[in-house]
Design a protein around this motif. Structure first.
Motif, PDB file in Angstrom:
ATOM      1  N   VAL A 154      11.814  -4.745  -0.668  1.00 54.04           N
ATOM      2  CA  VAL A 154      10.850  -3.917  -0.504  1.00 54.04           C
ATOM      3  C   VAL A 154       9.486  -4.346  -0.916  1.00 54.04           C
ATOM      4  CG1 VAL A 154      10.400  -1.338  -0.869  1.00 54.04           C
ATOM      5  CG2 VAL A 154      12.837  -2.146  -1.199  1.00 54.04           C
TER       6      VAL A 154
ATOM      7  N   LEU B 292       3.346  -7.455   2.166  1.00 52.63           N
ATOM      8  CA  LEU B 292       2.964  -7.702   3.402  1.00 52.63           C
ATOM      9  C   LEU B 292       1.647  -6.589   3.926  1.00 52.63           C
ATOM     10  CD1 LEU B 292       5.966  -9.085   5.520  1.00 52.63           C
ATOM     11  CD2 LEU B 292       3.506 -10.009   5.299  1.00 52.63           C
ATOM     12  N   THR B 293       2.397  -5.396   3.637  1.00 55.61           N
ATOM     13  CA  THR B 293       1.097  -4.358   3.737  1.00 55.61           C
ATOM     14  C   THR B 293      -0.220  -4.669   3.368  1.00 55.61           C
ATOM     15  OG1 THR B 293       3.234  -2.960   3.807  1.00 55.61           O
ATOM     16  CG2 THR B 293       1.121  -1.837   4.299  1.00 55.61           C
ATOM     17  N   LEU B 294      -0.199  -4.880   2.044  1.00 58.58           N
ATOM     18  CA  LEU B 294      -1.438  -4.946   1.573  1.00 58.58           C
ATOM     19  C   LEU B 294      -2.212  -6.156   2.086  1.00 58.58           C
ATOM     20  CD1 LEU B 294      -0.331  -4.052  -2.218  1.00 58.58           C
ATOM     21  CD2 LEU B 294      -1.623  -2.861  -0.488  1.00 58.58           C
TER      22      LEU B 294
ATOM     23  N   GLY C  96       7.990  -6.110   1.592  1.00 56.94           N
ATOM     24  CA  GLY C  96       7.294  -5.260   2.709  1.00 56.94           C
ATOM     25  C   GLY C  96       6.103  -4.721   2.095  1.00 56.94           C
ATOM     26  N   VAL C  97       5.895  -4.267   0.935  1.00 60.98           N
ATOM     27  CA  VAL C  97       4.648  -3.761   0.353  1.00 60.98           C
ATOM     28  C   VAL C  97       3.542  -4.818   0.431  1.00 60.98           C
ATOM     29  CG1 VAL C  97       3.787  -2.658  -1.500  1.00 60.98           C
ATOM     30  CG2 VAL C  97       5.938  -2.106  -0.804  1.00 60.98           C
TER      31      VAL C  97
END
Lengths: 81, 509, 597, 502
Positions: free
Chosen positions: C575, C581-583, C578-579
């Protein structure tokens, strides 16, 4: 063909040779002849005989020389190369 | 007779009601749950068709919830685009619901059934809500409904699905959060949440950093939900470990709805002007999409688990739609491509997941490597899978071909030649991973020796009809749609969408 | 339309029936066809017949005039004689091939347009190929292939020339072409190959000796003579042909000396004799053209006779080399004498047909005042007599006391055929008017003028003297003679080697390279992350080699990685990643947009 | 009614395909469907000829597509009909042949085989009938995909990898094709195959036109031009009837058909000439012709040799089209059916040899001419034709190609020479086969009993190959058989002004 027959044959041959030249010489001597000789040598009596003899020798010698030094190869030449 | 203007809200209301009814009915009779779901969705589907017809013939439907005028009240707006997406979503949900009946019986404990169908129905509600609403915040609400139900549905399978669901939960919440931030920004500068109002109020504020930031947050929020590469990290696990029915449902519907939301934001809240003049968004989005197309395909190639492969394939296919959206400011064919691919991908991926579910259901096969001879054991499911796969690859006359055509034409019109190359390359990559499966199913291994006498026989009653029929319908649709998109028939729809989105004229061929 | 039945078609379509007949019926049928064709020829009138529209053109199958008729007659007669000679052959295929061969030659002499000419030329080449192939030996197999290659090459030249000619003139009519442009060079080359003009002659001496006994007899007559016909028709008076012809006459003679194979020797004499005809065509006067035609006519007869004789020897003894022959006279006297008639004919002894035609060509040269040519041609007849008249009989029938193998007279049909041919040779020698009446132009020439007779006799008699003196040099040696076929024999070998070895090696290495690339991509795609890891490690492994301890660790790493590859690529992403990457993505978007906006 | 003929024609295989699947338990009925469909289709296709010959074009439009200016439909012109006649007539014969072949070898999955054969024919006929590039593409891809199961029929690893190669090449080609089509549409607003070329294309930028042309060329990797040919010999792992179909009728011919279409009906003569593309194309074709033959010479496997021969021969067609002269194009168009008939005979013979004697390599074929004379005679006749030797039809197309070459101004002599040299090379690789078969004694004496066992292939195989061989001679004597020659003339006339001509 026996040996004697061969001998006879050769005598006949010599006769033929002689006759053929002789006839031509006679022909050339006759006054009616000079009708159509296209080339100079046709007026020489016995030219054919000489040419035939020399030509024959030349053909044999020249081609044998060619063959011996250059053209004749052993029979499997093409398989090898 | 209720006037058609009320249908949008009816769809939501009935769905919501039915969700609770199912729970109640489940106490009485577990089997009825499924039937109720099917009945409800059928009804919704019929309504949606009426709506579509109305929208196309009469015009946009605007419904003020509770009679409150916007900006105070919530407005439901249904124009050609939502009506179309609504029909698509409900149709797919219907088929999946039918399919689910026997499948779920096998995969899920019986006692969970009422809950399952209740959540299922709620998910449909959420999706419908996202589609019909014309209010930014209301959209968020439905987004959350849909997302939370989706987390739950995935988790139903238990085991690894729990972790996948948790992952999804975190990421999904992040996405929702981003969306919310965007809404907040917009509200702070405009004071309204109604889309139509925003559209009017925003133009003078385009240069405002807050507006621009809002836009970025929207895009990223939706991107997470629509698993646009590289924000797809939650998706493969979720799709792989979810029950087959759920995979099929969320694969074919959720991401489409998210992309619908993106289109809606771009066209109805912001406008093409904004994008063209301030953001240069189109190309960035396009490149991200291109990356998604290629990366998704490459990841798909590396997979051995069929469902996981399909999941990555979805990443790639979503890239197609996003590419279409990204190109749409430059060419109307981009929008055509995106809209067409929303339907096409829903149908194709639905079919593929249903088939994958069928393989698991009947033979317990997950890994592509074990598929040898499947073509003879399960001829119909394999055939459906093959047709859908061919369609995904984009071989004419299947559906995927049409969307590819639109997108290529869009790239050409936009003079963006690299995207043509990427689209075509992706075709080949698609070929690689799908053909591998097809080869396994039909051709590999059992060459000589197997005479024809052995085929047939046991394969006759391979699957329950309720599972087989939806699959076959979708497979047939793959071909029918392929031809449909090529004809002139969708043109009225496209024109209507264009005029509703305010893109009339301007870009023409 | 059908004024008369095309004699060529009698053969070609007649041939198709041959395989269906058996035994005596087949033999009768074989003899019937030439007779039919002969009768057909009798009823032919001159003119142009059988115009057939084809594509956008009009083909003319039947242009009949005196020139084509004389060739047609000799072809039909020759085919009749040769069929008798070949009557004992059981294999229908050989008969079929021979008849199609004859038929296409007949077709060729009547054509009035260039397309049909090409067609018949090719047909001739193909059908004659079978006559060589049926011999069944390995040598025949290879010689046949070379033969057909050369002829297809000739056909290609011809076709190319015809195409250019037609394009230039707009008409496909086949009339006098002359040597004036590119097109005519090509056409001429095509026919010079068919006529075996040096240096394009090697196919003849290469292939004819390898043909079947009866097939070789057919071969001697048609291909070269039909191209003489075409040369007469298309290239009369082209000067280069004079020289080519004269050289050809002598060339054949010289090479004949070196030959050890009886039929190869005779084949070289075909070249030599065709030289007279080519020369005659080149001179181009009516006398010379008549001479060429007459010589072709006579040549077919005596050369067939010679090949029949040689064939008889091979048929009976199975040997064809002088080194293996000799002493046959005791067993095959009839064959010997019939052969000698042929030999006298070819040498041009008076009273034999060679004399009446050869002297016409010589006379033509004389009238055109070409002394050197005359001498060369004259010299060639010395050589002709030397070999066919003296060397062959000497080495084959005498030279040894006892033959090295069994021998007897050949089958009756062969003898009959040879007898008939010999009869015709003498008949024409004695009554040349039969021949002269058929020639295309009026003949004002008396062969038996004393001068001619004497000159020729002297020449030949003294040749014998020369022969007798040098006969020791003439014994066969077990060798072969290089000729211009060396170029394409070696060249072809090299070429095929090139195709099979370097080219295929190249292509398969390219192919393998591609496949390797593909498979490495496949390997990589099975788990890109792990694959990258392996690649990085392998690089590190190489780079770190000097630093021993670290390098060892990398080596171990690499082993480990390779062992586990591809492992499980389906690793879930945490996770946190993922986070993150989002940022990153958010930052990326924002930066780009803010910069852009 | 008449307008619907093309639809009915293509419906024949479409209807037959499911029927074949349904009757998989009854081989006779199954094959019956194939035969009925093929005969019906052939009759329908042929029935269109008179109308086409009168200079009309049969248009059969199903619907207007979403792309303005592109209809989905058939437009049958003379050139298309030539291809259609070729493939439909040969389908009958190949069907017969396949029955014999498949049964003789007791092959597996025969239903699948016949089914995909049907579908492939749909593709081929559709390609022939297509009136615009989009329709063309759709059927082109159907053809590609439907032949895959045929290629890998044996399902051995070798067959699979051959099939993959086949697919990789052809679908990559398809991608290029798609790009080029959309580009054409983008530039001109139409993709109609217009005799003489799409005029609007002339105003596009030269650079783009040239790039597009290469995309078109790459699209037609089906035509197996070098260096994109290697799928074809690899695809030889297929059963022989499939090879026959691939190499003579459907697939490769669709490729060259497409190239001619592009040259004459999309780019048009003037544009090709102006851009100098003809020379590029002719160069590629010439290279392929020669080098293809080189490769053929090096093969010992009969089918492989035939495959390379196909590569070389297809380039005759490309070359003819590249000349842009009326005779060149005529030669190209004639070579499509002629080569079809000849090459299919050769392949059927190769299959018959395989079935009768079990031999695949040329070096093993010594003396089989005497054991299976009919097969080898058919083989020899058509091999002659391939070399362009009369009296077989290859000669006629070659003559026209030569004429076409010679009417070029500067390069005439070069291309003429190349054509002639290439036919010499054909001789080099074909004649040894004939020679070996007829004249070479088998290696090692066999006992009399063994000799007697080798008989001709089953009658089902023998008849079709005899018919096609006879047809290749008939085409020589009467080139207008099946209206071929008149159709070619009509097509040439439609094309309008061309270069050259007598």
């Amino acid at each position: 063909m026996g040996k004697i027959e061969m001998k006879h044959l050769f005598w006949m041959l010599y006769a033929c040779l002689f006759v053929s030249v002789l006839v031509e010489v006679l022909l050339h001597l006759s006054p009616h002849f000079h009708a159509h000789a296209a080339f100079v040598w046709q007026e020489i009596p016995g030219f054919g005989a000489v040419y035939g003899f020399i030509g024959c020798i030349l053909i044999i010698v020249v081609s044998k020389a060619l063959g011996h030094h250059w053209l004749q190869k052993e029979e499997d030449y093409y398989e090898k190369h | 007779m209720i006037p058609i203007e009320h249908f949008p809200v009816l769809i939501i209301a009935i769905s919501l009601l039915s969700a609770f009814t199912i729970l109640l009915a489940g106490w009485v009779n577990r089997k009825s749950c499924c039937l109720i779901t099917i009945a409800t969705i059928t009804f919704q589907f019929i309504l949606s068709i009426f709506i579509l017809r109305h929208v196309l013939t009469v015009g946009t439907i605007r419904y003020w919830l509770g009679g409150w005028r916007p900006p105070w009240g919530i407005e439901y707006v249904v124009d050609a685009l939502n009506a179309f997406v609504l029909v698509v979503i409900l149709f797919l949900s219907l088929l999946v619901a039918i399919y689910s009946k026997r499948n779920v019986e096998q995969e899920i404990e019986a006692k969970k059934l009422p809950t399952f169908y209740s959540i299922f129905q709620l998910l449909v509600t959420g999706l419908c809500g996202i589609i019909v609403t014309g209010d930014m915040f209301n959209l968020f609400v439905f987004l959350e409904i849909a997302s939370i139900t989706a987390y739950a549905l995935i988790a139903v399978a238990g085991g690894r699905a729990l972790k996948a669901s948790y992952n999804y939960l975190i990421m999904g919440s992040l996405g929702a959060c981003f969306y919310m931030i965007g809404v907040g920004y917009l509200y702070s500068v405009t004071g309204t949440l109604n889309m139509a109002d925003l559209r009017i109020l925003l133009p003078p504020l385009y240069a405002n950093r807050a507006v621009q930031a809002a836009f970025v947050f929207f895009v990223i929020g939706v991107s997470i939900k629509a698993y646009v590469f590289p924000l797809h990290t939650w998706q493969p696990d979720a799709y792989t470990y979810a029950p087959s029915t759920v995979s099929a449902l969320i694969a074919s519907t959720m991401s489409k709805v998210m992309i619908y939301a993106l289109i809606r934001l771009i066209y109805s809240v912001f406008t093409l002007d904004f994008i063209r003049s301030y953001m240069g968004l189109d190309l960035v989005i396009c490149w991200v999409a291109a990356m998604a197309i290629i990366a998704g395909s490459i990841f798909a190639i590396t997979q051995r688990n069929l469902k996981r492969m399909l999941a990555y394939s979805s990443v790639s296919q979503i890239g197609y739609i996003i590419l279409g959206v990204g190109l749409s400011p430059l060419s109307i064919w981009g929008l055509y491509g995106a809209v067409a691919h929303i339907l096409n991908h829903a149908v194709m991926k639905g079919c593929l997941f249903l088939a994958a579910g069928a393989f698991i259901h009947k033979e317990g096969l997950w890994n592509i490597r074990d598929f040898e001879g499947l073509g003879k054991k399960m001829p119909y499911a394999s055939a459906a899978f093959t047709i859908a796969a061919i369609s995904m690859i984009g071989i004419p006359p299947a559906a995927g071909f049409a969307s590819k055509l639109f997108l290529i034409l869009a790239s050409l019109e936009a003079s963006q030649y690299p995207f043509v190359a990427i689209l075509l390359l992706s075709t080949l990559l698609n070929l690689v991973y799908f053909w591998r499966v097809i080869d396994r199913m039909y051709f590999v291994g059992h060459g000589h020796g197997h005479e024809e006498a052995t085929d047939g026989g046991e394969s006759e009653s391979e699957l329950p009809l309720s599972m087989l029929v939806p699959m076959l319908i979708l497979a047939a649709l793959c071909i029918i749609l392929g031809i449909f998109w090529l004809t002139e028939l969708p043109l009225p729809l496209f024109y209507e969408i264009l005029s509703d989105l305010g893109v009339s004229g301007g870009v023409t061929l | 339309m059908i004024e008369w039945l095309h004699p060529g078609f009698i053969y070609i379509f007649g041939a198709l029936l041959i395989p269906f007949l058996k035994g005596k019926w087949q033999k009768a049928y074989l003899l019937l066809l030439p007779v039919l064709a002969f009768v057909d020829l009798q009823y032919m009138s001159t003119g142009v017949f059988w115009r057939i529209p084809f594509l956008e053109y009009e083909l003319v199958f039947g242009r009949v005039d005196k020139l084509s008729l004389v060739f047609a007659y000799i072809f039909v007669i020759a085919s009749f004689l040769m069929t008798i000679y070949a009557l004992h052959v059981e294999r229908s295929g050989e008969h079929v091939a021979a008849f199609i061969y004859v038929g296409s030659t007949l077709g060729l002499v009547f054509v009035g347009d260039l397309f049909t000419l090409v067609v018949f030329c090719e047909l001739m080449a193909i059908s004659s190929m079978f006559l060589i192939g049926y011999r069944g030996t390995r040598a025949a197999f290879e010689a046949g292939l070379r033969y057909i290659m050369v002829h297809i090459f000739a056909g290609a030249c011809l076709l190319g020339g015809v195409i250019m000619h037609v394009q230039a003139t707009g008409s496909i009519a086949f009339n006098t072409i002359g040597l004036n442009d590119f097109a005519s060079y090509f056409i001429l080359t095509g026919f010079l190959i068919n006529a075996a003009v040096p240096p394009l002659h090697a196919w003849l001496a290469d292939a004819y000796p390898e043909a079947t006994v009866t097939g070789a007899v057919f071969l001697t007559a048609f291909t070269t003579k039909s191209s003489i016909y075409v040369l007469i028709r298309g290239f009369p008076g082209v000067e280069v042909l004079i020289w080519l012809g004269a050289i050809m006459a002598v060339y054949g003679v010289i090479f004949a000396v070196l030959e050890n194979d009886i039929r190869r020797l005779l084949a070289y004499h075909i070249i030599s004799q065709v030289g007279y005809m080519v020369c005659g065509v080149g001179i181009g006067t009516t006398m010379a053209l008549n001479g060429a035609t007459a010589h072709a006519f006579c040549h077919i007869l005596y050369k067939a006779l010679l090949f029949m004789g040689a064939g008889a020897i091979i048929e009976v003894t199975g040997r064809s080399k002088f080194t293996e022959l000799g002493g046959l006279y005791k067993y095959m006297p009839i064959t010997f004498w019939l052969y000698m008639i042929g030999a006298f004919s070819i040498s041009g002894f008076p009273l034999f047909n060679g004399f009446v035609s050869k002297t016409m060509v010589l006379e033509g040269a004389a009238l055109a005042h070409l002394p050197i040519i005359w001498l060369l041609l004259e010299g060639a007849s010395i050589g002709t007599f030397l070999h066919t008249g003296l060397k062959v009989p000497y080495l084959a029938w005498f030279a040894r006391k006892e033959p090295a193998c069994e021998a007897r007279e050949p089958p009756k049909n062969m003898l009959v055929a040879m007898g008939l041919t010999a009869f015709l040779c003498t008949l024409l020698g004695v009554y040349p008017q039969i021949l002269y009446r058929m020639l295309p132009y009026p003949v004002e020439y008396a062969p038996y003028a004393v001068g001619h007779v004497i000159g020729m006799s002297q020449l030949l008699l003294f040749t014998f003297v020369g022969f007798w003196l040098l006969r020791g040099m003439l014994h066969g040696t077990p060798t072969i003679t290089l000729d211009t076929d060396w170029f394409y024999r070696i060249g072809m070998k090299k070429f095929i080697w090139f195709c099979q070895k370097p080219l295929m090696t190249f292509s398969s290495s390219v192919n393998n390279g591609l496949m390797k690339l593909v498979s490495s991509i496949v390997w990589f795609s099975r788990n890109p992350a792990a694959a990258t890891n392996i690649m990085v490690n392998s690089v590190a492994f190489v780079v770190l080699r000097p630093f021993n301890p670290v390098y060892k660790q990398y080596a171990r790493n690499l082993e480990e990685l390779k062992k586990t590859y591809p492992g499980n690529p389906a690793k879930s992403v945490a996770v946190g990643t993922g986070v993150l990457l989002t940022l990153v993505f958010l930052a990326f978007y924002l930066t780009i947009y803010f910069i852009y906006a | 009614m008449e307008l619907m003929t093309p639809l009915f024609a293509i419906l024949c295989p479409i209807i037959a395909a499911p029927l074949i699947l349904l009757s998989k338990r009854h081989p006779n009925i199954r094959e019956g469907w194939t035969i009925v469909a093929s005969v019906a289709m052939f009759a329908l296709v042929l029935s269109m000829a008179p109308k086409i010959l009168s200079g009309e074009v049969i248009e059969c439009i199903f619907f207007q597509t979403i792309f303005e200016g592109i209809d989905f439909g058939f437009k049958i012109d003379a050139f298309g009909l030539i291809f259609a006649i070729t493939s439909s007539s040969l389908w009958i014969l190949v069907s017969l042949y396949s029955i014999g072949y498949m049964r003789a070898l007791n092959e597996h999955a025969q239903t699948r085989f016949f089914f995909y054969f049907c579908i492939a024919l749909v593709g081929a006929i559709g390609v022939a009938f297509s009136g615009n590039l989009l329709t063309f593409f759709i059927f082109f891809e159907i053809l590609t995909v439907s032949t895959y199961p045929l290629v890998i029929h044996e399902q051995t690893p070798e067959a699979l990898s051959g099939g993959h190669k086949y697919f990789a090449y052809l679908l990559t080609g398809g991608c290029f094709f798609l790009f080029a089509i959309m580009m054409t549409y983008y530039l001109t607003g139409t993709t109609d195959l217009t005799p003489g070329g799409i005029s609007a294309l002339g105003s596009a930028s030269r650079m783009i036109l040239i790039v597009m042309f290469f995309c078109f060329l790459l699209a037609f990797m089906k035509a197996a031009w070098m260096p994109f040919h290697s799928w074809l010999p690899t695809a030889m792992v297929a059963p022989t009837p499939v090879s026959a179909l691939l190499h003579a009728v459907a697939v490769v011919k669709a490729g060259v058909f497409g190239i001619v279409r592009i040259v004459c009906y999309v780019y048009g003569v003037d544009l090709m000439h102006e851009l100098g593309l003809w020379l590029v194309l002719a160069g590629i074709a010439a290279f392929t012709m020669i080098v293809g033959s080189f490769f053929a010479i090096a093969q010992d496997n009969l089918k492989k040799r035939l495959a390379y021969s196909t590569i070389s021969q297809l380039s005759y067609i490309i070359l003819g089209a590249a000349f842009l002269t009326s005779n060149g194009i005529k030669g190209a168009m004639l070579h499509i059916p002629f080569h079809g008939f000849m090459k299919i005979t050769l392949f059927m013979c190769a299959g018959a040899i395989m079935v009768a004697t079990g031999k695949k390599n040329i070096s093993e074929m010594a003396g089989i001419g005497r054991q299976i004379p009919v097969t080898m005679l058919a083989f020899s006749i058509t091999a002659l034709g391939m070399c362009g030797i009369p009296p077989v039809c290859g000669f006629i197309s070659k003559i026209y190609l030569c004429f076409g070459a010679w009417s070029l101004d500067q390069y005439g002599i070069i291309f003429l020479a190349i054509i002639l040299i290439s036919s010499l090379l054909d001789v080099i690789y074909f004649f040894p086969i004939i020679y070996t078969a007829f004249f070479r004694e088998p290696e090692g004496e066999r006992s009399g009993t063994g000799e007697g066992k080798i008989k001709e292939a089953p009658i089902f195989m023998l008849v079709p190959l005899t018919i096609t061989a006879i047809f290749s001679i008939i085409f020589f004597i009467h080139p207008n058989t099946l209206f071929i020659f008149d159709l070619v003339n009509t097509a040439i006339a439609e094309l309008g002004p061309l270069f050259g001509g007598i």
